[in-house]
Design a protein around this motif. Sequence first.
Motif, short mmCIF file in Angstrom:
data_model
loop_
_atom_site.label_atom_id
_atom_site.label_comp_id
_atom_site.label_asym_id
_atom_site.label_seq_id
_atom_site.Cartn_x
_atom_site.Cartn_y
_atom_site.Cartn_z
N UNK A 1 33.68 -60.15 -34.14
CA UNK A 1 34.47 -61.37 -34.30
C UNK A 1 35.80 -61.27 -33.57
N UNK A 2 36.30 -60.04 -33.41
CA UNK A 2 37.61 -59.86 -32.78
C UNK A 2 37.53 -59.83 -31.26
N UNK A 3 36.32 -59.65 -30.73
CA UNK A 3 36.18 -59.49 -29.28
C UNK A 3 36.83 -60.59 -28.44
N UNK A 4 36.71 -61.88 -28.83
CA UNK A 4 37.35 -62.91 -28.01
C UNK A 4 38.85 -62.70 -27.84
N UNK A 5 39.47 -61.98 -28.77
CA UNK A 5 40.92 -61.78 -28.69
C UNK A 5 41.27 -60.50 -27.93
N UNK A 6 40.22 -59.79 -27.50
CA UNK A 6 40.45 -58.49 -26.87
C UNK A 6 41.23 -58.58 -25.55
N UNK A 7 40.86 -59.51 -24.65
CA UNK A 7 41.57 -59.53 -23.36
C UNK A 7 43.08 -59.64 -23.53
N UNK A 8 43.52 -60.54 -24.43
CA UNK A 8 44.96 -60.71 -24.61
C UNK A 8 45.57 -59.42 -25.19
N UNK A 9 44.79 -58.77 -26.07
CA UNK A 9 45.30 -57.57 -26.72
C UNK A 9 45.39 -56.39 -25.76
N UNK A 10 44.57 -56.42 -24.69
CA UNK A 10 44.53 -55.28 -23.77
C UNK A 10 45.87 -55.00 -23.12
N UNK A 11 46.76 -55.99 -23.17
CA UNK A 11 48.10 -55.76 -22.63
C UNK A 11 48.79 -54.60 -23.35
N UNK A 12 48.33 -54.37 -24.58
CA UNK A 12 48.92 -53.24 -25.32
C UNK A 12 47.94 -52.08 -25.37
#
Lengths: 465, 372
Positions: A189-200
């Motif tokens: 469920x969290x995968x869609x938010x992964x790209x934005x999170x990859x900044x950290x």
Amino acid sequence: MSELRDIIVVGAGPAGLSAALTASGLGLDVLVLDEQPALGGQLYRNIEKANEQTLKILGSDYGRGRHLIEKFRNSNAEHLAGATVWNIEANGNVYYSKAGQSSEIRGKHVILAIGAAERSVPFPGWTLPGVMGAGAVDSNFKSSGTIPEGPVVFAGSGPLFLSTLGHMTSLGVEIGAVLDTTPQGNLLAALPFLPRAMKRLDYFLKGAGMLLNLRRLGIKYAKGINGYEAHGRDRVEKVSYSSKNGVQHVEAGVFLVHEGLVPRCDFTQLLGLKHCWDAAQRYWYPQINHVGATEIDTIYVVGDGAFVHGGMPAITKGSLAAVDIAGKLNALPLDSKTVTLAKLEKKLSSELDFRPFVDVLFRPRSNLFKMSDQTLVCRCEEVTAGEIRRAINEGCLDSNETKAITRCGMGRCQGRMCGSALNEIIIDELNRQPLDTQPLRMRPPVRNISLAELSQLSLFKNRVR
Amino acid sequence: MKHADIIIIGAGLIGTSTALNLARAGKKVFLLEKESSACHASAVNAGGVRRLNRHFEEIPISVAAMEMWPQMSALVGSDCGFRSHGQVHIAPDENSMKFLTNRVAGVESLGFFHEELVDATEIKLLVPAYKGKCKGGIVARSDGFALPAVTLKAFFKTACSQGVEAYANSKVSSITCGENGFSVQTENGGLFESEILINCSGAWGGNIAALLHEHLPIKPTALSMMVTARMPRFLKPVVGVHGRKLSFKQMDNGTVVIGGAHISFLEMNKERTTLDFKEMRISASTVQEHFPIMKTASIVRCWAGIEGITDDDLPIIGESQKTPGLFHVCGFSAHGFQLSPMIGRLVASLVQGKKPELPLDAFSVSRFKNPV
């Protein structure tokens, strides 16, 4: 001390310190009230006295606080340590207790920076000595260097859970088992938010490093845990836990539990402010605007007390509120206020890149509050889940009515420990939407004071309303 | 459009008790409540079950109500937490003692003997923790206290089981009165009709009357209370001190409930109370002065309930002077709790055109000058 201040900040953690030093830097008269003996809140607890070893173990997330506190020390903001606030009124009146003496003070604005608390989740055996919040143990280490004696069993989920686990392994604490309650479907469920999170990326590396370390040390790590109980005669001796593999047991000298952080809403609820419900993290948070202003002009909420975002965003949220108030009090011209707020908002937005991923990844398990009838919910008044369910089945429709009938939430802590569980039982039994339920009403004093202290309460000579 | 024999506005204890009695008499009753039943003073008051020191006009009803309290289980299926540990009113000086002596003589001349004059030694025996001045006092030994939230819930549940139709979140927005009776509209879109309308809306009694262009001299007032953490058992009866703002009791679980009619700030339009900590400070001092054991007591919670107070501290009970078929039963001035089981019975008779068991004439709104 002057009775009327420009700003009273409640709490000296990242958000409060940042709000105070920003406001005093703009020429405002600021007083910070904090119940702890030292600056820093929970995150930067006792940092001014931390030794090199502690700084090394706690890492840069902790060490960063030194710089903030140094800036605060060099500002004109005043700090009152050991000052426990027990009432706040809509007009800016604040009542606090320090060294057994209670006093009233007033701010043109009050900034609430009281942070988050570990979510309190009743389970069988949770009142046994030796069962503690993982975050509380982390705090103890920061304030006094004490560490729990093993075997320590960890159970729970969330960023603080992992960081405490990391600290304790670095300290060489004997760890009996780690019971991870994060639902296994969360990752997907969290995968869609992964790209934005990859900044950290640094956060990911830190988390991965810690898990590798557990493996290297041969610590038992069980995933997909959906419940646990503490057992023991006079204190916890054993923990049982369940997963799809059935029920298993592990010996425990100390049982550390952490099921996420929730904003501390005691004062925002006392003030009757509107609250929203976060469906991912399942908690109430006060309704605020982009700068932390509430529907009461005097009152601002910043930091994790507004929404759990962590330390860095808390610092930015503190500054946002301070700048907005400086504008209202004519300490800052409108155009520079607008520019500064825009800069800070941009900063906050990038600091929150990681957050949607984390909030969904660590979404609490769905059976978190599905406790048995025998489970004690209210520790102060000794009310079980079964008694609460009976009252609901006999016609209680909300948490306040249920409280009046069962006394759940009526004791010393005013429901801080049992309020969420009580409301979750109502949601379940009556098949309600969380937003259609009411959190427990808070009443002053939000922290207990003695009758003798109340009789000596120092009040303004000319009280206006 | 829904039709009943009787509409009652206000699901506090007075309204609920009245509804219960009317339903038992076979009437169809709508009970309209602007929020939920347990929101205000009926559920959060001090719970005093007291005949002691009542206004003379109220004594017959209070005495009759007192006979009902030990029988609550039979009436509403719960003992309502009633405990009969007595009520004591202490005379701190000779003047108070003289006053109370005359009072007891007055009560006895009406044919009531529940108030007993006692000396300082007896007060010491009854209230050993009391360390204030004492020249004696009065005692009603079978008075006591009950649990308001539990009481209201029991009445409400029983009323509903007897066929009362209760509507929560139904704030009345307008009332019209025509040839066929009353038509009551609520903010959430409800429309109700009846021949008889009873205003049991406590502190909001004046607002409801105003919808029919009638003035009721009821002043909403927020009275403060506080409660402590549990303490070792040190007190049985409920204690008051003559001339002092103190009402003091220890519950079965050890918590101490402190009242004394200390007034809070009230914004009636928002229904919001803000405690006046200057008053709470006075209250704390008063308690400490009379009960030194309380110095270390831990205050857990202070709150205020909104009460409807009249100029003479007596309730308004009776048919409207202006609108026939409309009955006002409100303004109990912070001492309606004990009376309510009996009030329900009397008002049920009154609105059915029967003669109530006890006279209610003293409570007519006509006693006020220019009320309409």
